[in-house]
Design a protein around this motif. Sequence first.
Motif, PDB file in Angstrom:
ATOM      1  N   GLN A  95       2.855  -0.464  14.242  1.00  0.00           N
ATOM      2  CA  GLN A  95       2.244  -1.561  13.486  1.00  0.00           C
ATOM      3  C   GLN A  95       3.182  -2.119  12.432  1.00  0.00           C
ATOM      4  O   GLN A  95       3.204  -3.325  12.184  1.00  0.00           O
ATOM      5  CB  GLN A  95       0.949  -1.053  12.841  1.00  0.00           C
ATOM      6  CG  GLN A  95      -0.026  -2.157  12.437  1.00  0.00           C
ATOM      7  CD  GLN A  95       0.307  -2.783  11.099  1.00  0.00           C
ATOM      8  OE1 GLN A  95       0.773  -2.090  10.188  1.00  0.00           O
ATOM      9  NE2 GLN A  95       0.044  -4.082  10.962  1.00  0.00           N
ATOM     10  N   ARG A  96       3.968  -1.253  11.810  1.00  0.00           N
ATOM     11  CA  ARG A  96       4.865  -1.709  10.763  1.00  0.00           C
ATOM     12  C   ARG A  96       6.131  -2.368  11.327  1.00  0.00           C
ATOM     13  O   ARG A  96       6.676  -3.286  10.725  1.00  0.00           O
ATOM     14  CB  ARG A  96       5.256  -0.549   9.857  1.00  0.00           C
ATOM     15  CG  ARG A  96       4.134  -0.067   8.935  1.00  0.00           C
ATOM     16  CD  ARG A  96       3.591  -1.194   8.090  1.00  0.00           C
ATOM     17  NE  ARG A  96       2.865  -0.754   6.928  1.00  0.00           N
ATOM     18  CZ  ARG A  96       1.566  -0.929   6.743  1.00  0.00           C
ATOM     19  NH1 ARG A  96       0.843  -1.548   7.667  1.00  0.00           N
ATOM     20  NH2 ARG A  96       0.983  -0.516   5.622  1.00  0.00           N
ATOM     21  N   SER A 102       8.277  -3.099  19.817  1.00  0.00           N
ATOM     22  CA  SER A 102       7.098  -2.369  19.344  1.00  0.00           C
ATOM     23  C   SER A 102       5.823  -2.921  19.971  1.00  0.00           C
ATOM     24  O   SER A 102       4.897  -2.174  20.288  1.00  0.00           O
ATOM     25  CB  SER A 102       7.017  -2.443  17.818  1.00  0.00           C
ATOM     26  OG  SER A 102       6.831  -3.779  17.381  1.00  0.00           O
ATOM     27  N   GLY A 103       5.769  -4.251  20.151  1.00  0.00           N
ATOM     28  CA  GLY A 103       4.613  -4.839  20.816  1.00  0.00           C
ATOM     29  C   GLY A 103       4.494  -4.381  22.256  1.00  0.00           C
ATOM     30  O   GLY A 103       3.395  -4.102  22.745  1.00  0.00           O
ATOM     31  N   LEU A 104       5.625  -4.279  22.951  1.00  0.00           N
ATOM     32  CA  LEU A 104       5.624  -3.811  24.337  1.00  0.00           C
ATOM     33  C   LEU A 104       5.188  -2.352  24.417  1.00  0.00           C
ATOM     34  O   LEU A 104       4.396  -1.969  25.290  1.00  0.00           O
ATOM     35  CB  LEU A 104       7.016  -3.995  24.944  1.00  0.00           C
ATOM     36  CG  LEU A 104       7.200  -3.490  26.389  1.00  0.00           C
ATOM     37  CD1 LEU A 104       6.268  -4.230  27.333  1.00  0.00           C
ATOM     38  CD2 LEU A 104       8.653  -3.647  26.824  1.00  0.00           C
ATOM     39  N   GLY A 155      -5.533  -0.403  14.202  1.00  0.00           N
ATOM     40  CA  GLY A 155      -6.451  -1.354  13.590  1.00  0.00           C
ATOM     41  C   GLY A 155      -6.641  -1.094  12.109  1.00  0.00           C
ATOM     42  O   GLY A 155      -6.763  -2.033  11.310  1.00  0.00           O
ATOM     43  N   PHE A 156      -6.644   0.176  11.725  1.00  0.00           N
ATOM     44  CA  PHE A 156      -6.834   0.512  10.308  1.00  0.00           C
ATOM     45  C   PHE A 156      -5.605   0.166   9.469  1.00  0.00           C
ATOM     46  O   PHE A 156      -5.731  -0.257   8.317  1.00  0.00           O
ATOM     47  CB  PHE A 156      -7.164   1.995  10.162  1.00  0.00           C
ATOM     48  CG  PHE A 156      -7.603   2.387   8.783  1.00  0.00           C
ATOM     49  CD1 PHE A 156      -8.917   2.220   8.383  1.00  0.00           C
ATOM     50  CD2 PHE A 156      -6.706   2.914   7.871  1.00  0.00           C
ATOM     51  CE1 PHE A 156      -9.326   2.578   7.108  1.00  0.00           C
ATOM     52  CE2 PHE A 156      -7.100   3.278   6.594  1.00  0.00           C
ATOM     53  CZ  PHE A 156      -8.425   3.103   6.209  1.00  0.00           C
ATOM     54  N   PHE A 157      -4.412   0.332  10.038  1.00  0.00           N
ATOM     55  CA  PHE A 157      -3.185   0.042   9.296  1.00  0.00           C
ATOM     56  C   PHE A 157      -3.085  -1.425   8.894  1.00  0.00           C
ATOM     57  O   PHE A 157      -2.399  -1.760   7.929  1.00  0.00           O
ATOM     58  CB  PHE A 157      -1.954   0.438  10.117  1.00  0.00           C
ATOM     59  CG  PHE A 157      -1.624   1.899  10.031  1.00  0.00           C
ATOM     60  CD1 PHE A 157      -1.435   2.501   8.798  1.00  0.00           C
ATOM     61  CD2 PHE A 157      -1.506   2.663  11.171  1.00  0.00           C
ATOM     62  CE1 PHE A 157      -1.130   3.852   8.703  1.00  0.00           C
ATOM     63  CE2 PHE A 157      -1.202   4.017  11.091  1.00  0.00           C
ATOM     64  CZ  PHE A 157      -1.019   4.610   9.858  1.00  0.00           C
ATOM     65  N   LYS A 158      -3.753  -2.301   9.627  1.00  0.00           N
ATOM     66  CA  LYS A 158      -3.718  -3.720   9.299  1.00  0.00           C
ATOM     67  C   LYS A 158      -4.364  -4.012   7.953  1.00  0.00           C
ATOM     68  O   LYS A 158      -4.089  -5.052   7.349  1.00  0.00           O
ATOM     69  CB  LYS A 158      -4.402  -4.523  10.396  1.00  0.00           C
ATOM     70  CG  LYS A 158      -3.691  -4.460  11.742  1.00  0.00           C
ATOM     71  CD  LYS A 158      -4.453  -5.220  12.806  1.00  0.00           C
ATOM     72  CE  LYS A 158      -3.759  -5.111  14.170  1.00  0.00           C
ATOM     73  NZ  LYS A 158      -4.501  -5.832  15.229  1.00  0.00           N
TER      74      LYS A 158
END
Length: 272
Positions: A95-96, A102-104, A155-158
């Motif tokens: 996420q960071r 990272s998206g892949l 989801g929480f890291f966002k």
Amino acid sequence: MSRQRSRWAAESAGILASLLVVLPLFFVVVNSFKDKAGAAAMSLALPKKWYFLDNYSEMIDAGGVLTGLKNSAIVTFITVAALVILSSMTAFTLQRKNTRMSGLLYLLVLLGLMIPLQIIPAYFVTYYLHVQTYLAAIVMLVVTNFSFGTFLYTGFFKSIPREIDESAIMDGVGPYGLFFSIIFPLLRPVTVTLIIIAFMGVWNDFGITIYFLNSPRNFTVTLTIFNFLGTYSSDWNLIFANVVLVSAPVVLVYLLLQRHIIDGMTAGSVKG
């Protein structure tokens, strides 16, 4: 008047739907107090004579349940601990690091939510790698829950501002200190949620542990049901008592902590 009728209709539908859960529970609990013949009849009728202690004490003594409880505790504790650490660190990194790679990688992780585990190839892989019994079962259980745990943490890291990371780095905090000392304590809601869900799944697991813990001395408490099944007859009263004992910790944990499950699933769904 129409609004009141709609409410009654909704409540009636809810009561009927709840019977889908209540009746199986009632069936299992009632038959766990019958004798062998009465339980084999598979009815919802109350027992003519209640065997409150006899069935449960016999089930514990003859079924290796205490050994199963020990094995279940070992497998569940190690699996849940490894899952929390690995999935939280993976989610934090993916996420960071807002890059194409990272998206892949995140998409590849999410494939684990859609592609089922192929148990036979996985068994032979662990066999040829000489990873057996407890370790093999733990690895497989972590793998099957890893995608969900990573998805939950991502989801929480966002909802955690990146400015916290930047401030810590400027103060000279290293990557591991940043994560374990600053970030990880902020993950309590989602961590509790993952612990509860993973605990219920691992404790009740049957499909994986039956392949990797296929010896009576390695049975988890869920697998001890086989000790009451025979080729020509089965002690259904002891089987039902075993199911009640196995399910009781999971049901109790869920009833006590269901609020945390809801809070953790919704936390981070809205940024800011």
